[in-house]
Design a protein around this motif. Structure first.
Motif, PDB file in Angstrom:
ATOM      1  N   ILE A   1       3.388  -4.992  15.062  1.00  0.00           N
ATOM      2  CA  ILE A   1       2.601  -5.198  13.847  1.00  0.00           C
ATOM      3  C   ILE A   1       3.102  -4.245  12.763  1.00  0.00           C
ATOM      4  CG2 ILE A   1       0.285  -5.298  12.871  1.00  0.00           C
ATOM      5  CD1 ILE A   1      -0.783  -5.378  15.762  1.00  0.00           C
ATOM      6  N   PRO A   2       3.973  -4.716  11.850  1.00  0.00           N
ATOM      7  CA  PRO A   2       4.345  -3.902  10.695  1.00  0.00           C
ATOM      8  C   PRO A   2       3.377  -4.183   9.544  1.00  0.00           C
ATOM      9  CG  PRO A   2       5.797  -5.802  10.864  1.00  0.00           C
ATOM     10  CD  PRO A   2       4.782  -5.941  11.972  1.00  0.00           C
ATOM     11  N   LEU A   3       2.648  -3.172   9.119  1.00  0.00           N
ATOM     12  CA  LEU A   3       1.622  -3.343   8.088  1.00  0.00           C
ATOM     13  C   LEU A   3       1.972  -2.463   6.889  1.00  0.00           C
ATOM     14  CD1 LEU A   3      -1.081  -4.627   7.310  1.00  0.00           C
ATOM     15  CD2 LEU A   3      -2.238  -2.693   8.405  1.00  0.00           C
ATOM     16  N   TRP A   4       2.314  -3.112   5.761  1.00  0.00           N
ATOM     17  CA  TRP A   4       2.748  -2.386   4.572  1.00  0.00           C
ATOM     18  C   TRP A   4       1.810  -2.702   3.419  1.00  0.00           C
ATOM     19  CZ3 TRP A   4       7.609  -3.812   1.239  1.00  0.00           C
ATOM     20  CH2 TRP A   4       7.790  -2.825   0.254  1.00  0.00           C
ATOM     21  N   ASN A   5       1.249  -1.647   2.820  1.00  0.00           N
ATOM     22  CA  ASN A   5       0.401  -1.754   1.642  1.00  0.00           C
ATOM     23  C   ASN A   5       1.022  -0.929   0.515  1.00  0.00           C
ATOM     24  OD1 ASN A   5      -1.496  -3.120   3.292  1.00  0.00           O
ATOM     25  ND2 ASN A   5      -2.442  -1.171   3.864  1.00  0.00           N
ATOM     26  N   ALA A   6       0.848  -1.375  -0.727  1.00  0.00           N
ATOM     27  CA  ALA A   6       1.372  -0.621  -1.863  1.00  0.00           C
ATOM     28  C   ALA A   6       0.542  -0.929  -3.093  1.00  0.00           C
ATOM     29  CB  ALA A   6       2.847  -0.948  -2.115  1.00  0.00           C
ATOM     30  N   GLY A   7       0.556   0.013  -4.051  1.00  0.00           N
ATOM     31  CA  GLY A   7      -0.186  -0.197  -5.286  1.00  0.00           C
ATOM     32  C   GLY A   7       0.323   0.704  -6.392  1.00  0.00           C
ATOM     33  N   ILE A   8      -0.041   0.352  -7.615  1.00  0.00           N
ATOM     34  CA  ILE A   8       0.296   1.159  -8.783  1.00  0.00           C
ATOM     35  C   ILE A   8      -0.973   1.362  -9.587  1.00  0.00           C
ATOM     36  CG2 ILE A   8       0.976  -0.885 -10.132  1.00  0.00           C
ATOM     37  CD1 ILE A   8       3.086   0.949 -11.476  1.00  0.00           C
ATOM     38  N   ILE A   9      -1.170   2.591 -10.060  1.00  0.00           N
ATOM     39  CA  ILE A   9      -2.408   2.979 -10.728  1.00  0.00           C
ATOM     40  C   ILE A   9      -2.069   3.632 -12.059  1.00  0.00           C
ATOM     41  CG2 ILE A   9      -4.479   4.425 -10.587  1.00  0.00           C
ATOM     42  CD1 ILE A   9      -4.145   4.330  -7.520  1.00  0.00           C
ATOM     43  N   LYS A  10      -2.842   3.307 -13.087  1.00  0.00           N
ATOM     44  CA  LYS A  10      -2.741   3.989 -14.377  1.00  0.00           C
ATOM     45  C   LYS A  10      -4.080   4.632 -14.690  1.00  0.00           C
ATOM     46  CE  LYS A  10      -0.875   5.229 -18.315  1.00  0.00           C
ATOM     47  NZ  LYS A  10      -1.910   6.208 -18.724  1.00  0.00           N
ATOM     48  N   HIS A  11      -4.061   5.962 -14.880  1.00  0.00           N
ATOM     49  CA  HIS A  11      -5.278   6.695 -15.214  1.00  0.00           C
ATOM     50  C   HIS A  11      -5.560   6.588 -16.702  1.00  0.00           C
ATOM     51  CE1 HIS A  11      -5.787   8.625 -11.263  1.00  0.00           C
ATOM     52  NE2 HIS A  11      -4.459   8.559 -11.222  1.00  0.00           N
ATOM     53  N   LEU A  12      -6.825   6.445 -17.044  1.00  0.00           N
ATOM     54  CA  LEU A  12      -7.244   6.220 -18.421  1.00  0.00           C
ATOM     55  C   LEU A  12      -8.329   7.210 -18.818  1.00  0.00           C
ATOM     56  CD1 LEU A  12      -7.719   2.354 -18.069  1.00  0.00           C
ATOM     57  CD2 LEU A  12      -5.663   3.500 -18.918  1.00  0.00           C
TER      58      LEU A  12
ATOM     59  N   ILE B   1       1.880  -6.608   2.804  1.00  0.00           N
ATOM     60  CA  ILE B   1       2.955  -7.241   2.029  1.00  0.00           C
ATOM     61  C   ILE B   1       3.813  -8.152   2.903  1.00  0.00           C
ATOM     62  CG2 ILE B   1       5.057  -6.759   0.706  1.00  0.00           C
ATOM     63  CD1 ILE B   1       3.685  -4.217  -0.308  1.00  0.00           C
ATOM     64  N   LEU B   2       4.058  -7.749   4.150  1.00  0.00           N
ATOM     65  CA  LEU B   2       4.926  -8.527   5.041  1.00  0.00           C
ATOM     66  C   LEU B   2       4.187  -9.677   5.725  1.00  0.00           C
ATOM     67  CD1 LEU B   2       6.830  -5.547   6.721  1.00  0.00           C
ATOM     68  CD2 LEU B   2       7.488  -6.876   4.705  1.00  0.00           C
ATOM     69  N   ASN B   3       2.865  -9.748   5.524  1.00  0.00           N
ATOM     70  CA  ASN B   3       2.048 -10.820   6.112  1.00  0.00           C
ATOM     71  C   ASN B   3       2.157 -10.853   7.636  1.00  0.00           C
ATOM     72  OD1 ASN B   3       0.152 -12.825   5.490  1.00  0.00           O
ATOM     73  ND2 ASN B   3       1.663 -14.451   5.781  1.00  0.00           N
ATOM     74  N   GLU B   4       2.096  -9.664   8.250  1.00  0.00           N
ATOM     75  CA  GLU B   4       2.273  -9.552   9.700  1.00  0.00           C
ATOM     76  C   GLU B   4       1.060  -8.925  10.396  1.00  0.00           C
ATOM     77  OE1 GLU B   4       4.617 -10.503  11.735  1.00  0.00           O
ATOM     78  OE2 GLU B   4       5.986 -11.360  10.257  1.00  0.00           O
ATOM     79  N   ASN B   5      -0.044  -8.788   9.708  1.00  0.00           N
ATOM     80  CA  ASN B   5      -1.196  -8.135  10.324  1.00  0.00           C
ATOM     81  C   ASN B   5      -1.754  -8.976  11.478  1.00  0.00           C
ATOM     82  OD1 ASN B   5      -3.071  -6.150  10.691  1.00  0.00           O
ATOM     83  ND2 ASN B   5      -4.379  -6.754   8.983  1.00  0.00           N
TER      84      ASN B   5
END
Length: 931
Positions: free
Chosen positions: A839-850, A865-869
């Protein structure tokens, strides 16, 4: 008159020029961090964290790192009062008030000496705090010594601490034991759900984390160990964070590939108000992305597709009178979950005759709606120095509705081939509701003679439950027997009441020694009334009573327990020893069958505890207790449940209580300079008359199960944890070795059998954090699981290897951008063909503080991201080995907006203002004396 006006004009003109000049005046602060105990004092301490806090508004903080020569500086400072804070691993942190004035705007502190922790000689401006310390039974961690990412929670901080782990479900393990209670500033917070506290409180309010063995009220007030311990975490808040508002709220929306017509959403809101002893909090959430900010009852199985709604409220305060002091808190919890589960299982059953072994292949689809309400109150009143009363009532209401459709195929294993025996199609519905009431009250009175005390403890509980449902199943047998159809409705009402009272008297008998006398009386009643009806096709209703599956049962338990105990405590050795005799009586009445069973028993009740404070940094703890456990009412009912002819169950009214000998050993070594952490934990349970299953193979491929008493069962658990901070790069290593072994006895086709399960694992964790740059956490956990089924199977495929590797990183920049990424890779090897998964499980995100102070955040995140959960679970027990695969939320994306509330110091009590003023004036006097 004219001359006076001219003079006044000149004065005002001068004042205006002075004010304009004052507004333009800015100052600076600089210094060099050194350690004068070093041989080479020419090089300073580099990469130390230096913070400058506005004393009037502690949310305003400037931060920097000392350079390679130990130098640091701040510029553009308005005239004001600041607190300088310096922290460096292995050294005592510095907390010093600094005044930037018009007269002296630029301050150079010169060489600032950082003292190593093992030195006790400090000055008035040094606040002696260490990365970790050991005091009594408490291990204390300084939060400032463990960096975290921006807007981190207490959960993030706990994951950095040596000897502490937090799994993906929010379960905390500290020094080998599961944490089941979290305090804030020594007081209860949101009841008994640790997850609510650690996932919602921000890390930046924390001064330190304390871990200790909590005790029952009876044990705390009497001073004698009663064998009850609760692994507890206490979150100590910073003085500057005890007044203000804070919280975090977020709204997100998105889609996943599988349910584009059903948008995903997440909404959570949390707001807290602290005003000294007054603490209030509101936490709510709604989502359909399988996230729960509370502890679910089915904690071990949180797969499936889940919609969640919850609300939680808390209020706590302390009132101080002329003599009395009262601590009060109340919390309310509500949660609603709707779980859609699709489950495939492969189960291999073993019997004494290997020719009878079979495979059980199951496919289940279910939908479960659950609702829970609970209220907890805590009242602790110290009337004066001699009398104290603690009252803790709680009440909970729960209800659930579940519908299940399943198909189960049983194949016999013959000559290495799998031959179908039968297949079952079932459609079941079940609903239940109930409530539980618990009241605990403890009163203690201390006499004039030190150590002489009397304590009265009362415990009451009441529970009612009502459940019922329909069971329709059609079983098709392949040439073995005619098809079988079951169509029934069952209804069961249950009630339990229990009352226990304990009177304890302690008397000092010599220096550092006490004697304890204790008497306990307890009584409990359990009733269950089950009715079953078969379907009548002529009336199209469930109107035919099924006598075999109908039962009305009542159980009474009563006991009297007398205990004598001895305690010795000289500050280095704390020794408790107590022994008691328990006289009990069990009476079972089967009202439907009209017969009664009476059983009298006598048991010893030993308890021993030894705490040896080897040094200020090393401690050894040994515990032993012997306790009885009563069989559950469902196990005592003399009724055969054949509603599922492939899984027939029956109770056993002749069951005896079991007796558990529990041994525990712990060794804690926390180096004074915070350079190493070493924890050893050993736990052993040996169970006499353990209540286990007698399993009999049925000709149709199913099995019949009945509880019986057998000797020979034990559980062993050992863990060794070693933490090692690194100076360059500034980071922490943690190594944990964990070994579990258990033996369970059972009867398989009337033959005695022992099942052994052994799990060996090694966890290696590394974490580092750099202000304004990044936060990284890496963990590798290989594990090997061994299952041995005695004489009924020697299949090597029952052993398997697994490894989990995880990476969690956050990178952030001064411009307000933040990138997050996590990768978890888990694989299983050594199982039967077709059962090894990765089970390769990859999560990622980008955040901008305001906004000001980065109060707002807008983020885009992609999960899996890999759709392998995958939802995978392995189980080895008694006479079977099973692998279960369940549906789980796979790849999806969310766009979210988050607002962080941080308003501290905006409203201070008079006492708090006086304390700040006094500390500043004392610091100023010290500076004047030095100059």
């Amino acid at each position: 008159m004219i001359s006076n006006r001219i003079v006044l004009f000149v004065i005002l003109l001068c004042l205006s020029f002075s004010l304009v000049n004052a507004q333009k005046t800015t100052g600076s602060l600089s210094g060099t961090l050194v350690d004068t105990s070093r041989i080479d004092t020419s090089s300073g301490l580099s990469q130390a964290t230096v913070s400058l806090v506005d004393a009037k508004d502690t949310t305003k903080v400037l931060r920097t790192l000392s350079d390679n020569q130990g130098k640091f500086s701040f510029h553009g400072l308005a005239p004001d009062v600041y607190m300088l804070r310096v922290s460096y691993l292995g050294y005592q942190p510095i907390n010093k008030f600094i005044g930037i004035t018009q007269v002296k705007p630029n301050i150079d502190l010169g060489n600032v000496n950082m003292e190593q922790i093992y030195n006790d000689n400090g000055t008035v401006i040094i606040n002696a705090s260490v990365p970790a310390s050991l005091k009594g039974d408490t291990t204390s961690y300084s939060a400032a010594s463990y960096g975290t990412k921006p807007n981190a929670t207490v959960e993030d901080l706990l994951g950095k601490l040596p000897g502490v782990e937090v799994d993906k479900n929010g379960v905390i393990t500290a020094q080998g034991e599961q944490v089941t209670r979290v305090f804030v500033d020594g007081k209860r917070f949101f009841g008994n759900d640790p997850k609510l506290a650690i996932e919602n409180l921000p890390k930046d309010i924390v001064e330190k984390i304390e871990i200790f063995d909590g005790k029952s009220d009876q044990s705390e007030l009497s001073g004698f160990d009663d064998g009850i311990t609760i692994k507890t975490i206490n979150i100590v808040t910073k003085p500057s964070r005890k007044f203000g508002w804070f919280g975090r709220s977020a709204l997100g929306a998105g889609n996943d590939e599988a349910t584009l017509k059903d948008p995903l959403y997440t909404l959570n809101a949390r707001v807290f108000h602290f005003d000294g002893d007054v603490k209030m909090g509101l936490v709510g959430e709604m989502n359909n992305v399988n996230v729960q900010g509370f502890t679910r009852a089915d904690q071990n199985n949180q797969n499936g597709l889940t919609k969640t709604g919850s609300g939680n409220a808390f209020f706590g305060n302390t009132w101080n009178g002329k003599k009395a002091k009262t601590d009060f808190s109340v919390d309310y919890h509500y949660n609603n979950t709707n779980v859609k589960l699709l489950q495939n299982s492969i189960r291999q059953n073993f019997y004494s005759d290997s020719a009878l072994n079979n495979n059980n292949l199951g496919l289940d689809t279910s939908n479960t709606l659950t609702q829970n309400h609970s209220i907890n109150l805590n009242l602790d009143t110290k009337f004066d120095s001699t009398d104290e009363l603690r009252i803790r009532p709680s009440i909970s209401f729960n209800s659930s509705n579940k519908s299940t459709q399943s198909s189960t195929e049983i194949d016999s294993l013959s000559g290495g081939e799998s031959i179908p025996k039968n297949i079952t199609y079932a459609d079941r519905t079940n609903h239940n509701s109930g409530h539980n009431i618990n009241v605990s009250a403890t009163y203690a009175h201390s006499f004039a003679k030190k150590g002489r005390r009397i304590t009265l403890d009362m415990q009451y509980s009441n529970g009612e439950s009502s459940n019922g449902g329909n069971n329709y199943s059609r079983m098709q047998f392949f040439g073995i027997a005619p098809d079988d159809v079951t169509n029934q409705r069952n209804e069961t009402d249950g009630n339990n009441n229990s009352l226990s009272s304990t009177l304890t008297y302690t008397e000092p008998i010599a220096q550092n020694q006490q004697l304890e006398l204790q008497y306990n009386n307890s009584f409990s009643t359990y009733t269950s009334n089950r009715k079953t009806f078969d379907f009548d096709s002529s009336t199209n209703d469930y109107s035919i009573p099924n006598i075999e599956l109908t039962n009305d049962f009542k159980n009474n338990f009563s006991s009297n327990n007398a205990v004598i105990g001895y305690r010795y405590n000289n500050g280095i050795i704390n020794f408790n020893l107590s022994g008691g005799v328990k006289f009990g009586k069990k009476e079972g009445n089967n009202l439907s069958k009209d017969y009664t069973i009476v059983d009298n028993y006598t048991n010893l009740y030993p308890t021993a505890r030894l705490t040896y404070n080897i040094s200020r940094t090393k401690k050894l703890i040994f515990r032993y207790e012997g306790r009885t456990n009563q069989p559950a009412i469902a196990q005592l009912q003399p009724i055969v449940d054949s509603s599922n002819v492939l899984n027939i169950t029956s109770g056993n009214p002749n069951l005896k209580q079991n007796f558990n000998n529990h041994f525990q050993f712990r060794y804690n070594d926390v180096n004074n300079s915070g350079k190493k952490f070493f924890f050893v934990f050993l736990d052993a349970n040996f169970i006499h008359n353990n209540i286990v299953n007698s399993i009999t193979h049925l000709e149709n491929g199913g099995q019949s199960t009945m509880p019986v008493n057998l000797d020979g069962s034990y559980n062993l658990h050992g863990s060794l944890d070693y933490g090692l901070p690194l100076m360059s790069p500034k980071s922490n290593f943690d190594f944990k070795t964990d070994v579990r072994n258990n033996r369970s006895a059972s009867l398989i086709d009337s033959s005695m059998n022992f099942t052994y399960n052994t799990a060996l694992s090694e966890s290696i964790r590394w974490s580092t954090s750099m202000d304004k740059l990044f936060d990284i956490n890496v963990a590798i956990t290989p594990a090997y699981n061994i299952a041995t089924y005695g004489d009924i199977s020697d299949d090597d495929n029952l052993n398997y290897y697994s490894q989990s590797t995880s990476f969690d990183g956050t990178w952030y920049a001064a411009s307000g951008w933040e990138i997050t990424s996590s990768f978890d890779y888990t694989f299983y090897n050594g199982n039967a063909p077709g059962q090894n998964v990765s089970i390769p499980l990859w999560n990622a995100g980008i955040i901008k503080h305001l906004f000001k102070d980065n109060a707002g955040e807008i983020s885009i995140s992609v999960h899996d991201i890999l759709n392998e959960n995958k939802g995978v679970n392995f189980q080895r027990s008694e006479n079977y080995s099973q692998q279960t695969m369940t549906n789980i939320l796979k790849r999806y994306a969310l766009i979210s907006f988050t607002y962080n509330l941080h308003k501290f110091g905006v409203k201070r009590s008079k006492d708090a203002l006086k304390d700040w003023k006094k500390r500043y004036e004392n610091d100023k006097e010290s500076e004047d004396e030095g100059s």
